[in-house]
Design an enzyme around this catalytic site. Structure first.
Site, PDB file in Angstrom:
ATOM      1  N   ASP A  47       0.846  -1.194   0.000  1.00 35.08           N
ATOM      2  CA  ASP A  47       0.000   0.000   0.000  1.00 35.08           C
ATOM      3  C   ASP A  47       0.881   1.244   0.000  1.00 35.08           C
ATOM      4  O   ASP A  47       1.584   1.515   0.971  1.00 35.08           O
ATOM      5  CB  ASP A  47      -0.892  -0.011   1.249  1.00 35.08           C
ATOM      6  CG  ASP A  47      -1.849   1.176   1.273  1.00 35.08           C
ATOM      7  OD1 ASP A  47      -2.929   1.065   0.690  1.00 35.08           O
ATOM      8  OD2 ASP A  47      -1.490   2.214   1.872  1.00 35.08           O
ATOM      9  N   TYR A  52       3.281   9.756   0.613  1.00 34.73           N
ATOM     10  CA  TYR A  52       4.295   9.175   1.495  1.00 34.73           C
ATOM     11  C   TYR A  52       5.725   9.511   1.056  1.00 34.73           C
ATOM     12  O   TYR A  52       6.685   9.141   1.734  1.00 34.73           O
ATOM     13  CB  TYR A  52       4.113   7.645   1.610  1.00 34.73           C
ATOM     14  CG  TYR A  52       2.719   7.219   2.020  1.00 34.73           C
ATOM     15  CD1 TYR A  52       1.856   8.086   2.694  1.00 34.73           C
ATOM     16  CD2 TYR A  52       2.242   5.936   1.732  1.00 34.73           C
ATOM     17  CE1 TYR A  52       0.565   7.700   3.044  1.00 34.73           C
ATOM     18  CE2 TYR A  52       0.956   5.541   2.089  1.00 34.73           C
ATOM     19  CZ  TYR A  52       0.123   6.438   2.738  1.00 34.73           C
ATOM     20  OH  TYR A  52      -1.153   6.050   3.090  1.00 34.73           O
ATOM     21  N   LYS A  81      -2.302   6.199  -4.555  1.00 32.67           N
ATOM     22  CA  LYS A  81      -3.451   7.033  -4.148  1.00 32.67           C
ATOM     23  C   LYS A  81      -3.347   8.433  -4.762  1.00 32.67           C
ATOM     24  O   LYS A  81      -2.268   9.033  -4.797  1.00 32.67           O
ATOM     25  CB  LYS A  81      -3.505   7.160  -2.624  1.00 32.67           C
ATOM     26  CG  LYS A  81      -3.618   5.827  -1.905  1.00 32.67           C
ATOM     27  CD  LYS A  81      -3.894   5.964  -0.419  1.00 32.67           C
ATOM     28  CE  LYS A  81      -3.696   4.637   0.289  1.00 32.67           C
ATOM     29  NZ  LYS A  81      -2.308   4.412   0.716  1.00 32.67           N
ATOM     30  N   HIS A 114      -7.592   9.353  -2.223  1.00 34.31           N
ATOM     31  CA  HIS A 114      -7.063   9.278  -0.851  1.00 34.31           C
ATOM     32  C   HIS A 114      -8.070   9.816   0.181  1.00 34.31           C
ATOM     33  O   HIS A 114      -8.269   9.216   1.241  1.00 34.31           O
ATOM     34  CB  HIS A 114      -5.744  10.065  -0.790  1.00 34.31           C
ATOM     35  CG  HIS A 114      -4.780   9.577   0.224  1.00 34.31           C
ATOM     36  ND1 HIS A 114      -3.420   9.601   0.050  1.00 34.31           N
ATOM     37  CD2 HIS A 114      -4.961   9.072   1.465  1.00 34.31           C
ATOM     38  CE1 HIS A 114      -2.820   9.117   1.115  1.00 34.31           C
ATOM     39  NE2 HIS A 114      -3.736   8.801   1.993  1.00 34.31           N
TER      40      HIS A 114
HETATM   41  N1  LIG Z   1      -5.734   5.782   3.369  1.00 32.11           N
HETATM   42  C1  LIG Z   1      -5.293   6.531   4.358  1.00 32.11           C
HETATM   43  O1  LIG Z   1      -5.725   7.658   4.590  1.00 32.11           O
HETATM   44  C2  LIG Z   1      -4.233   5.969   5.259  1.00 32.11           C
HETATM   45  C3  LIG Z   1      -3.942   6.617   6.480  1.00 32.11           C
HETATM   46  C4  LIG Z   1      -2.950   6.061   7.297  1.00 32.11           C
HETATM   47  C5  LIG Z   1      -2.269   4.918   6.899  1.00 32.11           C
HETATM   48  N2  LIG Z   1      -2.557   4.332   5.697  1.00 32.11           N
HETATM   49  C6  LIG Z   1      -1.848   3.106   5.241  1.00 32.11           C
HETATM   50  O2  LIG Z   1      -1.971   2.142   6.268  1.00 32.11           O
HETATM   51  C7  LIG Z   1      -0.677   1.668   6.617  1.00 32.11           C
HETATM   52  C8  LIG Z   1      -0.683   1.258   8.080  1.00 32.11           C
HETATM   53  O3  LIG Z   1      -1.056   2.325   8.920  1.00 32.11           O
HETATM   54  P1  LIG Z   1      -0.042   3.066   9.846  1.00 32.11           P
HETATM   55  O4  LIG Z   1       1.328   2.996   9.202  1.00 32.11           O
HETATM   56  O5  LIG Z   1      -0.598   4.388  10.161  1.00 32.11           O
HETATM   57  O6  LIG Z   1      -0.076   2.292  11.179  1.00 32.11           O
HETATM   58  P2  LIG Z   1       0.023   0.777  11.651  1.00 32.11           P
HETATM   59  O7  LIG Z   1       0.427  -0.141  10.587  1.00 32.11           O
HETATM   60  O8  LIG Z   1      -1.243   0.532  12.370  1.00 32.11           O
HETATM   61  O9  LIG Z   1       1.170   0.882  12.725  1.00 32.11           O
HETATM   62  C9  LIG Z   1       2.501   1.063  12.374  1.00 32.11           C
HETATM   63  C10 LIG Z   1       3.306   1.167  13.660  1.00 32.11           C
HETATM   64  O10 LIG Z   1       3.148   0.003  14.455  1.00 32.11           O
HETATM   65  C11 LIG Z   1       4.411  -0.596  14.690  1.00 32.11           C
HETATM   66  N3  LIG Z   1       4.207  -2.040  14.524  1.00 32.11           N
HETATM   67  C12 LIG Z   1       4.064  -2.724  13.366  1.00 32.11           C
HETATM   68  N4  LIG Z   1       3.848  -4.036  13.615  1.00 32.11           N
HETATM   69  C13 LIG Z   1       3.851  -4.175  14.961  1.00 32.11           C
HETATM   70  C14 LIG Z   1       3.673  -5.279  15.828  1.00 32.11           C
HETATM   71  N5  LIG Z   1       3.442  -6.490  15.352  1.00 32.11           N
HETATM   72  N6  LIG Z   1       3.731  -5.063  17.163  1.00 32.11           N
HETATM   73  C15 LIG Z   1       3.949  -3.819  17.654  1.00 32.11           C
HETATM   74  N7  LIG Z   1       4.110  -2.729  16.887  1.00 32.11           N
HETATM   75  C16 LIG Z   1       4.064  -2.901  15.541  1.00 32.11           C
HETATM   76  C17 LIG Z   1       5.367   0.003  13.706  1.00 32.11           C
HETATM   77  O11 LIG Z   1       6.629   0.181  14.272  1.00 32.11           O
HETATM   78  P3  LIG Z   1       7.963  -0.453  13.581  1.00 32.11           P
HETATM   79  O12 LIG Z   1       8.040   0.080  12.185  1.00 32.11           O
HETATM   80  O13 LIG Z   1       9.038   0.044  14.473  1.00 32.11           O
HETATM   81  O14 LIG Z   1       7.764  -1.935  13.645  1.00 32.11           O
HETATM   82  C18 LIG Z   1       4.749   1.370  13.417  1.00 32.11           C
HETATM   83  O15 LIG Z   1       5.185   2.311  14.374  1.00 32.11           O
HETATM   84  C19 LIG Z   1       0.225   2.856   6.286  1.00 32.11           C
HETATM   85  O16 LIG Z   1       1.574   2.476   6.202  1.00 32.11           O
HETATM   86  C20 LIG Z   1      -0.371   3.307   4.987  1.00 32.11           C
HETATM   87  O17 LIG Z   1       0.074   2.478   3.928  1.00 32.11           O
HETATM   88  C21 LIG Z   1      -3.539   4.833   4.891  1.00 32.11           C
END
Ligand SMILES: NC(=O)c1ccc[n+]([C@@H]2O[C@H](COP(=O)([O-])OP(=O)(O)OC[C@H]3O[C@@H](n4cnc5c(N)ncnc54)[C@H](OP(=O)(O)O)[C@@H]3O)[C@@H](O)[C@H]2O)c1
Length: 321
Positions: A47, A52, A81, A114
């Site tokens: 994704d 980004y 996006k 997005h």
């Molecule tokens: N469409 C939208 O508006 C939108 C908005 C936000 C995000 N997104 C997409 O969604 C993806 C995921 O969301 P996100 O990046 O906000 O948050 P997330 O995936 O919920 O959380 C990422 C965080 O959690 C940690 N983490 C990952 N796996 C873990 C585990 N098994 N145990 C403990 N901690 C863990 C990571 O740290 P480490 O890297 O240190 O492991 C990082 O700090 C984004 O990368 C993006 O592609 C889309």
């Protein structure tokens, strides 16, 4: 309920993995190596977004993984996006082409709008944000119907296999469905036990729209909290989640991902850690039982962490209302 590894997208019939990988907030200079490792660990859904600021590096990782024989292009599912400042119809195709060039691919698998809000055009070289360089939030009159027609053209041209939406509510999705010649395949939303959005998820799925969850770990990963959500305890330390993890001999991250996948919601956790790239993928054997699901259902707090308030994004805009 499903323990399948893929769900099928309409109308293309393409299969999308239930567990993928998110690329937000990976510094550009680390992205190529990190995303290459994520693919090596078994991730097939990547994704990404122009926002980004790491698309070229994601593209290099993808091409290297293909060149090294780790994966074939058709086994990967690559997402891009359309950023808010490019909704006006004259900007859609050029900015999509930039994404395609950044990835250096012949097509992408899914392109999402997005956010359902159109802001004034900015030169992408100036950096993308919700606000312009003067820190203003300036909406423009770009009908979503015009934006969608451009995306449909790109599908017709074979450059995008599926089109979808992100951060849309039922009202904006309903309107889109009245004119979409190619209906949205996917709705990507914030989704975790503190913001379960069960009715939205059920409704989208009933319309043949698959749901992708972002921020599956809830407030654990946010630094600034919208008003009214500050009191919530760190979801990854919540006793309910911790005890379910112990019961299933899993880690809390796996429980939160398995919970979403239980409802056929696709997850895209981001991690830079190789070990977590593997454990986050390895969730299909974790079968939450009715008691687990009931306990997690009670954590609903209607708490949206990715929302627009002065203290979070520097402007107030109720796009989710
Ligand atoms: N469409 C939208 O508006 C939108 C908005 C936000 C995000 N997104 C997409 O969604 C993806 C995921 O969301 P996100 O990046 O906000 O948050 P997330 O995936 O919920 O959380 C990422 C965080 O959690 C940690 N983490 C990952 N796996 C873990 C585990 N098994 N145990 C403990 N901690 C863990 C990571 O740290 P480490 O890297 O240190 O492991 C990082 O700090 C984004 O990368 C993006 O592609 C889309």
């Amino acid at each position: 309920m499903s323990n399948q590894n893929y769900v099928t997208l309409q109308p293309s019939g393409d299969k999308i993995p239930l567990v993928g990988y998110g690329t937000a907030r990976i510094p550009a200079n680390e992205t190529e190596e990190v995303v290459y490792n994520a693919i090596k660990a078994g991730n097939r859904l990547i994704d990404g977004a122009l926002l980004y600021s790491n698309e070229p590096e994601v593209g290099r990782a993808v091409r290297k993984a293909i060149a090294d024989g780790i994966v074939k292009r058709e086994e990967l599912f690559i997402v891009g996006k359309l950023w808010n400042s490019f909704h006006e119809k004259e900007h859609v195709k050029p900015i999509f082409q930039q994404t395609l060039d950044n990835y250096s691919l012949e097509y992408i698998d899914l392109y999402l709008i997005h956010f359902p809000m159109a802001t004034e055009f900015v030169d992408p070289k100036e950096g993308l944000n919700f606000l312009n360089a003067k820190k203003e939030f300036n909406l423009v009159k770009a009908p979503l119907q015009d934006t969608w027609r451009e995306l449909e053209d790109l599908v017709d041209a074979g450059l995008i296999r599926n089109i979808g939406i992100s951060n849309f509510n039922v009202q904006s999705t309903l309107d889109l469905l009245t004119y979409a010649r190619i209906p949205p395949s996917v709705l990507e939303i914030e989704h975790h036990p503190y913001l379960q959005q069960r009715r939205l998820v059920n409704w989208a799925q009933s319309q043949g729209i698959q749901v992708i969850a972002y921020a599956s770990f809830g407030n654990a990963v946010f630094e600034k909290f919208p008003p009214g959500t500050e009191h919530l305890e760190n979801l990854m330390k919540h006793p309910v989640i911790v005890s379910i993890a112990k019961k299933h001999k899993a880690d809390v991250g796996q429980v939160l991902l398995a919970w979403a996948v239980n409802y056929d919601v696709i997850v895209i956790p981001k991690t830079v850690k190789i070990e977590r790239m593997k454990t986050n993928l390895d969730i299909h054997n974790i079968k939450l039982d009715d008691q687990d699901l009931k306990s997690i259902a009670k954590l609903e707090a209607n708490a949206r962490f990715n929302d627009f308030f002065e203290n979070t994004y520097g402007f107030d805009f109720p796009v989710f209302a």
